[in-house]
Write an enzyme that holds these catalytic residues in place. Structure first.
Site, PDB file in Angstrom:
ATOM      1  N   ASP A   1      29.865 -11.615 -49.837  1.00 40.95           N
ATOM      2  CA  ASP A   1      29.515 -10.557 -50.787  1.00 40.95           C
ATOM      3  C   ASP A   1      30.755  -9.978 -51.436  1.00 40.95           C
ATOM      4  O   ASP A   1      31.778  -9.798 -50.776  1.00 40.95           O
ATOM      5  CB  ASP A   1      28.797  -9.415 -50.042  1.00 40.95           C
ATOM      6  CG  ASP A   1      27.313  -9.407 -50.315  1.00 40.95           C
ATOM      7  OD1 ASP A   1      26.886  -9.945 -51.357  1.00 40.95           O
ATOM      8  OD2 ASP A   1      26.567  -8.854 -49.476  1.00 40.95           O
TER       9      ASP A   1
ATOM     10  N   LYS B   1      28.795 -13.622 -53.774  1.00 45.36           N
ATOM     11  CA  LYS B   1      27.523 -13.067 -54.271  1.00 45.36           C
ATOM     12  C   LYS B   1      27.817 -11.692 -54.832  1.00 45.36           C
ATOM     13  O   LYS B   1      28.593 -10.947 -54.253  1.00 45.36           O
ATOM     14  CB  LYS B   1      26.500 -12.972 -53.143  1.00 45.36           C
ATOM     15  CG  LYS B   1      25.230 -12.208 -53.544  1.00 45.36           C
ATOM     16  CD  LYS B   1      24.131 -12.344 -52.524  1.00 45.36           C
ATOM     17  CE  LYS B   1      24.190 -11.363 -51.387  1.00 45.36           C
ATOM     18  NZ  LYS B   1      24.160  -9.940 -51.778  1.00 45.36           N
TER      19      LYS B   1
ATOM     20  N   GLU C   1      25.837  -8.219 -56.902  1.00 46.14           N
ATOM     21  CA  GLU C   1      24.552  -7.610 -57.240  1.00 46.14           C
ATOM     22  C   GLU C   1      24.470  -7.244 -58.719  1.00 46.14           C
ATOM     23  O   GLU C   1      25.459  -6.793 -59.293  1.00 46.14           O
ATOM     24  CB  GLU C   1      24.365  -6.327 -56.407  1.00 46.14           C
ATOM     25  CG  GLU C   1      24.303  -6.561 -54.917  1.00 46.14           C
ATOM     26  CD  GLU C   1      24.126  -5.275 -54.112  1.00 46.14           C
ATOM     27  OE1 GLU C   1      23.931  -4.193 -54.713  1.00 46.14           O
ATOM     28  OE2 GLU C   1      24.171  -5.354 -52.874  1.00 46.14           O
TER      29      GLU C   1
ATOM     30  N   GLU D   1      15.624  -9.512 -53.790  1.00 45.86           N
ATOM     31  CA  GLU D   1      15.400  -8.601 -52.658  1.00 45.86           C
ATOM     32  C   GLU D   1      14.320  -7.575 -52.976  1.00 45.86           C
ATOM     33  O   GLU D   1      14.356  -6.924 -54.031  1.00 45.86           O
ATOM     34  CB  GLU D   1      16.721  -7.889 -52.298  1.00 45.86           C
ATOM     35  CG  GLU D   1      16.549  -6.901 -51.149  1.00 45.86           C
ATOM     36  CD  GLU D   1      17.850  -6.460 -50.485  1.00 45.86           C
ATOM     37  OE1 GLU D   1      18.924  -7.008 -50.796  1.00 45.86           O
ATOM     38  OE2 GLU D   1      17.761  -5.562 -49.622  1.00 45.86           O
TER      39      GLU D   1
ATOM     40  N   ASP E   1      27.658  -7.598 -47.261  1.00 47.00           N
ATOM     41  CA  ASP E   1      28.225  -6.255 -47.070  1.00 47.00           C
ATOM     42  C   ASP E   1      27.309  -5.397 -46.204  1.00 47.00           C
ATOM     43  O   ASP E   1      27.641  -4.255 -45.881  1.00 47.00           O
ATOM     44  CB  ASP E   1      28.552  -5.588 -48.417  1.00 47.00           C
ATOM     45  CG  ASP E   1      27.330  -5.396 -49.292  1.00 47.00           C
ATOM     46  OD1 ASP E   1      26.227  -5.840 -48.904  1.00 47.00           O
ATOM     47  OD2 ASP E   1      27.469  -4.789 -50.378  1.00 47.00           O
ATOM     48  N   SER E   2      26.185  -5.958 -45.798  1.00 44.28           N
ATOM     49  CA  SER E   2      25.335  -5.295 -44.790  1.00 44.28           C
ATOM     50  C   SER E   2      26.137  -5.060 -43.513  1.00 44.28           C
ATOM     51  O   SER E   2      25.749  -4.253 -42.672  1.00 44.28           O
ATOM     52  CB  SER E   2      24.088  -6.144 -44.490  1.00 44.28           C
ATOM     53  OG  SER E   2      24.448  -7.473 -44.174  1.00 44.28           O
TER      54      SER E   2
HETATM   55  O1  KIV Z   1      24.503  -7.819 -47.452  1.00 41.04           O
HETATM   56  C1  KIV Z   1      23.558  -8.551 -47.151  1.00 41.04           C
HETATM   57  O2  KIV Z   1      23.334  -8.872 -45.980  1.00 41.04           O
HETATM   58  C2  KIV Z   1      22.695  -9.039 -48.222  1.00 41.04           C
HETATM   59  C3  KIV Z   1      21.430  -9.729 -47.848  1.00 41.04           C
HETATM   60  C4  KIV Z   1      20.516  -8.806 -47.180  1.00 41.04           C
HETATM   61  C5  KIV Z   1      20.817 -10.428 -48.983  1.00 41.04           C
HETATM   62  O3  KIV Z   1      23.008  -8.865 -49.358  1.00 41.04           O
END
Ligand code: KIV
Length: 281
Positions: free
Chosen positions: A89, A119, A121, A188, A50-51
């Protein structure tokens, strides 16, 4: 076209890497060309993170990314048919309302986007959700330490687990996440000593970002790694290229060539057939 060389990487491959003592490489990818190149280069895990909200959309944090954004970008990555494992994510809000909604969103990301795992969090607050998603046959990667979706509660992106109480909580969460069945764990922005302890305590691979060298693997944001921007980068980033300068230089030369009428040249132009040439005269 499917790639013919190499073997498809699965969650099993990732788990086995730790047992074999082989380090795991992971990188973000949000589109077809970067997924193609990441796979070809031999990256183990592609993370549709989600970055992308910050990197592609220009948002100040990751909170605006929604399930449809993740599905859209995951499907571009999936079209590249990477050998790398594709993990997507679960964005903010997609697993915070109810267990049912979380499972429904995870299923959508897999079915519509083509993700091979998701993934999400968090630790103890998310155990029930994670367990339910795993029970729906979707592999889950955990994410502890600095969890960017908690930015409004945390107040700043800062290193987590520096004090005893918090460090202990992260260790306990990691152990429980392994018990629940996550196949790997992103750590992280935590001290390397804490990441080392967790890596020793759990048998699932730990994938670090700002968590030091003792993790079983590393993940980085693609655009940070290749130096796509000239903006501030966190201490843990290593820039392996300066793509920003390459693009900047190319664009400057392009503008110059247009202004000086050096582009397009004869080589970059089409010509009429001889008979029509006559007709235009
Ligand atoms: O969203 C993302 O890119 C991430 C990584 C930085 C681990 O969660």
């Amino acid at each position: 076209m499917p790639q013919l060389d190499g073997e498809k990487i699965t969650v099993l491959t990732i788990k086995n890497r730790k047992e074999a003592g082989e380090k795991i490489s992971a990188v973000t990818s949000y589109d077809y060309p970067s997924a193609k190149i990441a796979s070809k280069a031999g990256i183990d895990i592609i993370l549709v993170g989600d970055s992308l909200g910050m990197v592609l959309h220009g948002d100040k944090n990751t909170l605006k990314v929604d399930v449809d954004d993740i599905i859209y970008h995951t499907s571009m990555v999936a079209k590249a048919e990477p050998l790398s494992l594709v993990v997507s994510d679960m964005p903010f809000q997609s697993y915070h309302i109810s267990v049912e909604k979380a499972v429904e969103n995870a299923l959508k990301i897999v079915k519509k986007g083509g993700a091979e795992a998701v993934k999400l969090e968090g630790g103890r607050k998310r155990f029930n959700v994670i367990e339910a998603i795993i029970n729906a046959e979707i592999p889950v990667m955990g994410h502890l330490g600095l969890t960017p979706q908690s930015i409004n509660r945390l107040g700043a992106y800062k290193v987590q687990g520096k004090v005893k109480g918090k460090a202990k909580e992260i260790i306990q969460d990691a152990i429980e996440l392994e018990r629940i069945g996550v196949f790997a764990l992103v750590l992280e922005s935590i001290p390397l000593e804490l990441a080392k302890k967790i890596t020793e305590k759990v048998s699932i691979p730990t994938i670090g970002i700002g968590a030091g060298k003792y993790c079983d693997g590393q993940v980085m944001v693609f655009h940070d790694l290749i130096g796509f921007t000239n903006l501030y980068l966190p201490k843990f980033v290593r820039k392996y290229a300066d793509v920003y300068s390459i693009i900047y230089d190319a664009l400057e030369r392009y503008i110059n060539d247009i202004k000086k009428e050096n582009f397009p040249g004869d080589k970059e132009s089409y010509h009429l057939n001889k008979d029509i040439d006559e007709f235009l005269k």
